[in-house]
Design a protein around this motif. Structure first.
Motif, PDB file in Angstrom:
ATOM      1  N   ASN A   4      40.020  45.903  32.195  1.00  0.00           N
ATOM      2  CA  ASN A   4      39.834  46.611  30.928  1.00  0.00           C
ATOM      3  C   ASN A   4      39.205  45.622  29.948  1.00  0.00           C
ATOM      4  OD1 ASN A   4      41.976  45.036  29.821  1.00  0.00           O
ATOM      5  ND2 ASN A   4      43.484  46.591  30.354  1.00  0.00           N
ATOM      6  N   GLN A   5      39.191  45.928  28.665  1.00  0.00           N
ATOM      7  CA  GLN A   5      38.538  45.055  27.680  1.00  0.00           C
ATOM      8  C   GLN A   5      39.234  43.718  27.520  1.00  0.00           C
ATOM      9  OE1 GLN A   5      35.722  45.635  26.897  1.00  0.00           O
ATOM     10  NE2 GLN A   5      35.331  47.728  26.281  1.00  0.00           N
ATOM     11  N   GLU A   6      40.495  43.637  27.903  1.00  0.00           N
ATOM     12  CA  GLU A   6      41.289  42.424  27.680  1.00  0.00           C
ATOM     13  C   GLU A   6      41.697  41.684  28.935  1.00  0.00           C
ATOM     14  OE1 GLU A   6      44.441  43.044  24.534  1.00  0.00           O
ATOM     15  OE2 GLU A   6      44.044  45.122  25.101  1.00  0.00           O
ATOM     16  N   LEU A   7      41.419  42.234  30.116  1.00  0.00           N
ATOM     17  CA  LEU A   7      42.024  41.721  31.330  1.00  0.00           C
ATOM     18  C   LEU A   7      41.050  41.750  32.502  1.00  0.00           C
ATOM     19  CD1 LEU A   7      44.876  40.774  32.273  1.00  0.00           C
ATOM     20  CD2 LEU A   7      45.338  43.151  32.870  1.00  0.00           C
ATOM     21  N   ALA A   8      41.123  40.696  33.339  1.00  0.00           N
ATOM     22  CA  ALA A   8      40.306  40.624  34.553  1.00  0.00           C
ATOM     23  C   ALA A   8      41.132  40.034  35.689  1.00  0.00           C
ATOM     24  CB  ALA A   8      39.063  39.773  34.310  1.00  0.00           C
ATOM     25  N   LEU A   9      40.639  40.222  36.897  1.00  0.00           N
ATOM     26  CA  LEU A   9      41.247  39.644  38.084  1.00  0.00           C
ATOM     27  C   LEU A   9      40.181  38.809  38.781  1.00  0.00           C
ATOM     28  CD1 LEU A   9      43.693  39.514  40.062  1.00  0.00           C
ATOM     29  CD2 LEU A   9      42.591  41.395  41.302  1.00  0.00           C
ATOM     30  N   SER A  10      40.535  37.580  39.101  1.00  0.00           N
ATOM     31  CA  SER A  10      39.618  36.672  39.794  1.00  0.00           C
ATOM     32  C   SER A  10      40.358  36.024  40.946  1.00  0.00           C
ATOM     33  CB  SER A  10      39.131  35.563  38.849  1.00  0.00           C
ATOM     34  OG  SER A  10      38.481  36.099  37.722  1.00  0.00           O
ATOM     35  N   ASN A  11      39.595  35.551  41.892  1.00  0.00           N
ATOM     36  CA  ASN A  11      40.185  34.687  42.911  1.00  0.00           C
ATOM     37  C   ASN A  11      39.210  33.558  43.249  1.00  0.00           C
ATOM     38  OD1 ASN A  11      38.386  36.054  44.571  1.00  0.00           O
ATOM     39  ND2 ASN A  11      39.834  36.325  46.223  1.00  0.00           N
ATOM     40  N   SER A  12      38.452  33.146  42.246  1.00  0.00           N
ATOM     41  CA  SER A  12      37.480  32.088  42.466  1.00  0.00           C
ATOM     42  C   SER A  12      38.048  30.725  42.073  1.00  0.00           C
ATOM     43  CB  SER A  12      36.191  32.362  41.673  1.00  0.00           C
ATOM     44  OG  SER A  12      36.371  32.053  40.319  1.00  0.00           O
ATOM     45  N   LYS A  13      37.590  29.729  42.773  1.00  0.00           N
ATOM     46  CA  LYS A  13      37.986  28.359  42.483  1.00  0.00           C
ATOM     47  C   LYS A  13      37.504  27.952  41.094  1.00  0.00           C
ATOM     48  CE  LYS A  13      38.210  23.828  44.643  1.00  0.00           C
ATOM     49  NZ  LYS A  13      37.805  23.008  45.789  1.00  0.00           N
ATOM     50  N   ALA A  14      36.395  28.531  40.647  1.00  0.00           N
ATOM     51  CA  ALA A  14      35.841  28.196  39.329  1.00  0.00           C
ATOM     52  C   ALA A  14      36.829  28.507  38.205  1.00  0.00           C
ATOM     53  CB  ALA A  14      34.518  28.924  39.098  1.00  0.00           C
ATOM     54  N   VAL A  15      37.552  29.608  38.314  1.00  0.00           N
ATOM     55  CA  VAL A  15      38.545  29.951  37.285  1.00  0.00           C
ATOM     56  C   VAL A  15      39.675  28.924  37.309  1.00  0.00           C
ATOM     57  CG1 VAL A  15      40.248  31.663  36.536  1.00  0.00           C
ATOM     58  CG2 VAL A  15      38.015  32.409  37.306  1.00  0.00           C
ATOM     59  N   ARG A  60      40.525  36.804  28.450  1.00  0.00           N
ATOM     60  CA  ARG A  60      39.192  36.215  28.253  1.00  0.00           C
ATOM     61  C   ARG A  60      39.252  34.704  28.315  1.00  0.00           C
ATOM     62  NH1 ARG A  60      35.494  39.795  26.973  1.00  0.00           N
ATOM     63  NH2 ARG A  60      36.179  41.844  26.339  1.00  0.00           N
ATOM     64  N   PRO A  61      38.174  34.048  28.702  1.00  0.00           N
ATOM     65  CA  PRO A  61      36.823  34.547  28.971  1.00  0.00           C
ATOM     66  C   PRO A  61      36.690  35.103  30.385  1.00  0.00           C
ATOM     67  CG  PRO A  61      36.835  32.167  29.177  1.00  0.00           C
ATOM     68  CD  PRO A  61      38.230  32.579  28.752  1.00  0.00           C
ATOM     69  N   PHE A  62      35.721  36.037  30.529  1.00  0.00           N
ATOM     70  CA  PHE A  62      35.435  36.665  31.811  1.00  0.00           C
ATOM     71  C   PHE A  62      34.125  36.172  32.406  1.00  0.00           C
ATOM     72  CE2 PHE A  62      37.498  40.640  29.805  1.00  0.00           C
ATOM     73  CZ  PHE A  62      38.762  40.175  30.083  1.00  0.00           C
ATOM     74  N   GLU A  63      33.576  35.080  31.900  1.00  0.00           N
ATOM     75  CA  GLU A  63      32.249  34.631  32.298  1.00  0.00           C
ATOM     76  C   GLU A  63      32.140  34.233  33.762  1.00  0.00           C
ATOM     77  OE1 GLU A  63      33.655  33.315  29.340  1.00  0.00           O
ATOM     78  OE2 GLU A  63      32.579  34.833  28.187  1.00  0.00           O
ATOM     79  N   THR A  64      33.235  33.959  34.409  1.00  0.00           N
ATOM     80  CA  THR A  64      33.200  33.491  35.789  1.00  0.00           C
ATOM     81  C   THR A  64      32.629  34.574  36.696  1.00  0.00           C
ATOM     82  OG1 THR A  64      35.151  32.159  35.358  1.00  0.00           O
ATOM     83  CG2 THR A  64      34.574  32.509  37.651  1.00  0.00           C
ATOM     84  N   LYS A  65      31.666  34.171  37.523  1.00  0.00           N
ATOM     85  CA  LYS A  65      31.060  35.095  38.464  1.00  0.00           C
ATOM     86  C   LYS A  65      32.135  35.616  39.419  1.00  0.00           C
ATOM     87  CE  LYS A  65      27.297  35.454  41.744  1.00  0.00           C
ATOM     88  NZ  LYS A  65      26.204  34.746  42.416  1.00  0.00           N
ATOM     89  N   GLY A  66      32.117  36.903  39.654  1.00  0.00           N
ATOM     90  CA  GLY A  66      33.064  37.497  40.584  1.00  0.00           C
ATOM     91  C   GLY A  66      34.336  38.017  39.946  1.00  0.00           C
TER      92      GLY A  66
END
Length: 189
Positions: free
Chosen positions: A102-113, A91-97
């Motif tokens: 799961n509740q604790e983990l995300a995957l992003s490939n955005s420049k914003a992250v 977390r945080p997962f607020e980044t669009k895309g």
């Protein structure tokens, strides 16, 4: 058409069996980010890119960051899309895309992250990887039947708390298996 026998491995680790000869996956641990009947994608979490660190990547992308990112490694996430960055993060997962795993983990490939990480207000726990691992429809299921992988739910302590060189062994030991006793050939009953 729905497959009633399909079981998604999203949110699981894949640990390579000793007999898996593909050099991209020898003794690898892959975090499966998405798995549907159409295929699967994941990030290898225990292969470091020896020539890169996060500061070099941020400088190349012209993203402001502090010198402490020079100590943050870059992982070889897999042999697919090797010129793309992927961020496996808490977390945080607020980044669009962001793809929530799961509740604790995300995957992003955005420049914003990456920009948030550079500013110091992004996810505190993350892995930055070049490339990912991918499987086409039915491919991962076939490899599972061929005993190429062990699976277990993602463990955040292994993912973010252990040195990468210890992740494969620990993930297997957490299943109650001694990695030294694994055979590199499979049998069928």
């Amino acid at each position: 058409m729905d497959n009633p026998c399909f079981q998604s491995l999203k949110g699981h680790f894949l640990m390579a069996m000793p007999g898996l000869a593909d050099p991209n996956f020898i003794k690898s641990v892959t975090c499966i980010s998405e798995h549907t009947p159409e295929g699967a994608v994941g990030i290898v979490i225990n292969r470091l890119h020896v020539a890169l660190n996060a500061k070099l990547i941020f400088d190349e992308l012209q993203i402001p960051c502090g010198p402490e990112l020079g100590k943050v490694p870059i992982y070889i996430g897999g042999p697919v899309h090797i010129d793309e960055l992927f961020i496996l993060h808490g977390r945080p997962f607020e980044t669009k895309g962001a793809l929530q795993i799961n509740q604790e983990l995300a995957l992003s490939n955005s420049k914003a992250v990456l920009e948030a990480i550079g500013r110091g207000d992004g996810p505190a726990r993350y892995i930055i990887a070049l490339g990912c691992a991918g499987w086409g429809a039915g491919q991962l299921e076939w490899e599972m039947k061929e005993n190429a992988w062990l699976t277990a739910p993602c463990d955040m302590d292994i993912l973010f708390g252990l040195p990468e060189a210890e992740r494969w062994e620990r993930a297997i030991r957490n299943m109650g298996i001694d990695p030294d006793c694994l055979m590199d050939t499979a049998g069928n009953a």
